[in-house]
Design an enzyme around this catalytic site. Structure first.
Site, PDB file in Angstrom:
ATOM      1  N   GLU A   1       0.822  -1.207   0.000  1.00 44.60           N
ATOM      2  CA  GLU A   1       0.000   0.000   0.000  1.00 44.60           C
ATOM      3  C   GLU A   1       0.864   1.269   0.000  1.00 44.60           C
ATOM      4  O   GLU A   1       0.537   2.244  -0.681  1.00 44.60           O
ATOM      5  CB  GLU A   1      -0.932   0.014   1.215  1.00 44.60           C
ATOM      6  CG  GLU A   1      -2.111  -0.936   1.098  1.00 44.60           C
ATOM      7  CD  GLU A   1      -3.044  -0.569  -0.042  1.00 44.60           C
ATOM      8  OE1 GLU A   1      -3.326   0.641  -0.216  1.00 44.60           O
ATOM      9  OE2 GLU A   1      -3.484  -1.474  -0.758  1.00 44.60           O
TER      10      GLU A   1
ATOM     11  N   CYS B   1     -12.578   2.520 -14.776  1.00 47.30           N
ATOM     12  CA  CYS B   1     -12.902   3.925 -14.497  1.00 47.30           C
ATOM     13  C   CYS B   1     -11.614   4.745 -14.489  1.00 47.30           C
ATOM     14  O   CYS B   1     -11.293   5.447 -13.530  1.00 47.30           O
ATOM     15  CB  CYS B   1     -13.639   4.036 -13.163  1.00 47.30           C
ATOM     16  SG  CYS B   1     -14.492   5.620 -12.910  1.00 47.30           S
TER      17      CYS B   1
ATOM     18  N   CYS C   1     -16.721   2.781 -19.900  1.00 52.86           N
ATOM     19  CA  CYS C   1     -18.017   2.813 -19.209  1.00 52.86           C
ATOM     20  C   CYS C   1     -18.922   1.648 -19.627  1.00 52.86           C
ATOM     21  O   CYS C   1     -19.742   1.174 -18.828  1.00 52.86           O
ATOM     22  CB  CYS C   1     -18.720   4.139 -19.475  1.00 52.86           C
ATOM     23  SG  CYS C   1     -17.843   5.576 -18.801  1.00 52.86           S
TER      24      CYS C   1
ATOM     25  N   CYS D   1     -18.381  -1.251 -17.352  1.00 52.35           N
ATOM     26  CA  CYS D   1     -18.438  -0.973 -15.917  1.00 52.35           C
ATOM     27  C   CYS D   1     -19.695  -1.556 -15.280  1.00 52.35           C
ATOM     28  O   CYS D   1     -20.816  -1.330 -15.776  1.00 52.35           O
ATOM     29  CB  CYS D   1     -18.390   0.538 -15.682  1.00 52.35           C
ATOM     30  SG  CYS D   1     -18.463   0.988 -13.934  1.00 52.35           S
TER      31      CYS D   1
ATOM     32  N   CYS E   1     -24.592   5.310 -12.612  1.00 50.14           N
ATOM     33  CA  CYS E   1     -23.544   6.324 -12.540  1.00 50.14           C
ATOM     34  C   CYS E   1     -24.092   7.687 -12.940  1.00 50.14           C
ATOM     35  O   CYS E   1     -24.524   7.881 -14.088  1.00 50.14           O
ATOM     36  CB  CYS E   1     -22.373   5.937 -13.442  1.00 50.14           C
ATOM     37  SG  CYS E   1     -21.043   7.161 -13.463  1.00 50.14           S
TER      38      CYS E   1
END
Length: 355
Positions: A34, A189, A196, A199, A205
């Protein structure tokens, strides 16, 4: 169907499940990944992560390592404060938690270099604890899904996005959900040319419904970056070694080894004599190299300077070292010593060695 349910179904089929830090997942490995992934893409991080874990297999190995060795493994990854904080945090875990990585949110949040999103991501992925995350990918997904206008670096916009992040975080399957929403932002995204049509959230959205996908998230207000100039000296002795100096622990390239610097307008000969008591045989100025930081451009004028046998009295064991890049089957590589080198310095050393 809820936001999280759609995302989990998509992740089961399309999500990334074989990343190196997922194969032997624990709080330490997730934490290291991370930190590396902050402002850095997965494909860039993977080789660094694998090499890092070979040398620092657990938090105690990292805590007990010399800072130079940690920075050496980080060389080229950028944002070196991350490496210094990682090292300090490992020492804090060793000293305050008996060498066991903490599994309490507040304890993780108290580690140097760890913010709310990183702490949540570590505990969600490693322990299945319910914590929302809000890294750059998640900000983009939520900004578009809810049509949130305003630069995401603003506190009021971040607060709004945190509310949405908390709202959508499920009670179960936290490791999968956390990876899923990051993967969606990284693969579909995307900042530019988002997919899109593929997605799983497209039906609901708000940005897509109002044709605002390209406008969101609102970009950071642009400003012209100032340009700073410096001459970097590649001071070379008769053994073809280059003089390196350790930079201060804070500031750009903090704690890394770099080349001596001097103003471009001053005389190389006078500077070397004044600051190092070196007499020079010859000097050769190379073309300017530009290195861009987040807040300014640095135009570097490299100058190769052949020096007479230097007086060892100028050497400070803690701050200066004579360095020579090694050459192997793959070509030149500035890694013959385990030193953390700033990226442009490493490039200049490699270039000089090849020539």
């Amino acid at each position: 169907m809820t936001f999280s349910k759609k995302l989990l179904i998509w992740y089961k089929k399309y999500g990334r499940k074989n990343l190196p830090w997922q194969l032997n997942r624990n709080a330490y490995t997730v934490w290291v990944s991370e930190i590396m992934l902050q402002q850095t893409q997965v494909k860039t991080v993977i080789p660094y992560y694998e090499k890092f874990m070979q040398s620092f297999a657990d938090v105690n190995a990292l805590a007990n390592a010399h800072e130079d060795d940690v920075l050496h493994h980080w060389s080229g990854l950028g944002y070196y404060a991350r490496a210094r904080n990682l090292h300090k945090a490992a020492q804090q875990v060793r000293d305050e938690h008996c060498g066991l990585f903490p599994l309490n949110f507040d304890d993780v949040l108290a580690l140097p270099g760890v913010g709310r999103s990183t702490a949540g991501a570590v505990l969600a992925q490693a322990e299945g604890q319910r914590h929302a995350i809000l890294d750059g990918n998640v900000k983009r997904v939520l900004s578009r899904f809810h049509a949130v206008h305003g630069w995401t670096g603003q506190k009021k916009i971040q607060d709004q996005l945190w509310l949405f992040a908390e709202m959508h975080t499920p009670e179960k399957q936290l490791a999968d959900y956390t990876q899923a929403i990051m993967d969606l932002g990284a693969t579909l995204c995307r900042r530019s040319r988002p997919d899109c049509e593929s997605c799983p959230l497209s039906d609901d959205c708000a940005a897509l419904a109002t044709q605002q996908v390209a406008l969101l998230p609102t970009p950071k207000p642009k400003k012209t970056l100032p340009v700073k100039t410096v001459r970097m000296l590649l001071l070379r002795n008769d053994k073809k070694q280059i003089l390196l100096e350790k930079r201060p622990p804070t500031g750009i390239w903090g704690g890394l080894w770099s080349l001596p610097e001097m103003p471009v307008i001053e005389s190389v000969k006078d500077w070397c004599n004044t600051h190092y008591q070196f007499d020079i045989n010859a000097s050769d100025e190379l073309p300017v190299v530009r290195h861009t930081f987040s807040h300014f451009h640095l135009d570097i004028t490299p100058c190769v300077v052949e020096v007479n046998n230097p007086d060892q009295s100028v050497m400070e064991a803690e701050r200066r070292v004579w360095y020579k890049a090694c050459k192997n089957d793959r070509g030149s590589k500035a890694e013959s010593q385990s030193l953390g080198l700033a990226a442009p310095v490493s490039s200049l050393l490699n270039r000089l060695n090849e020539e």
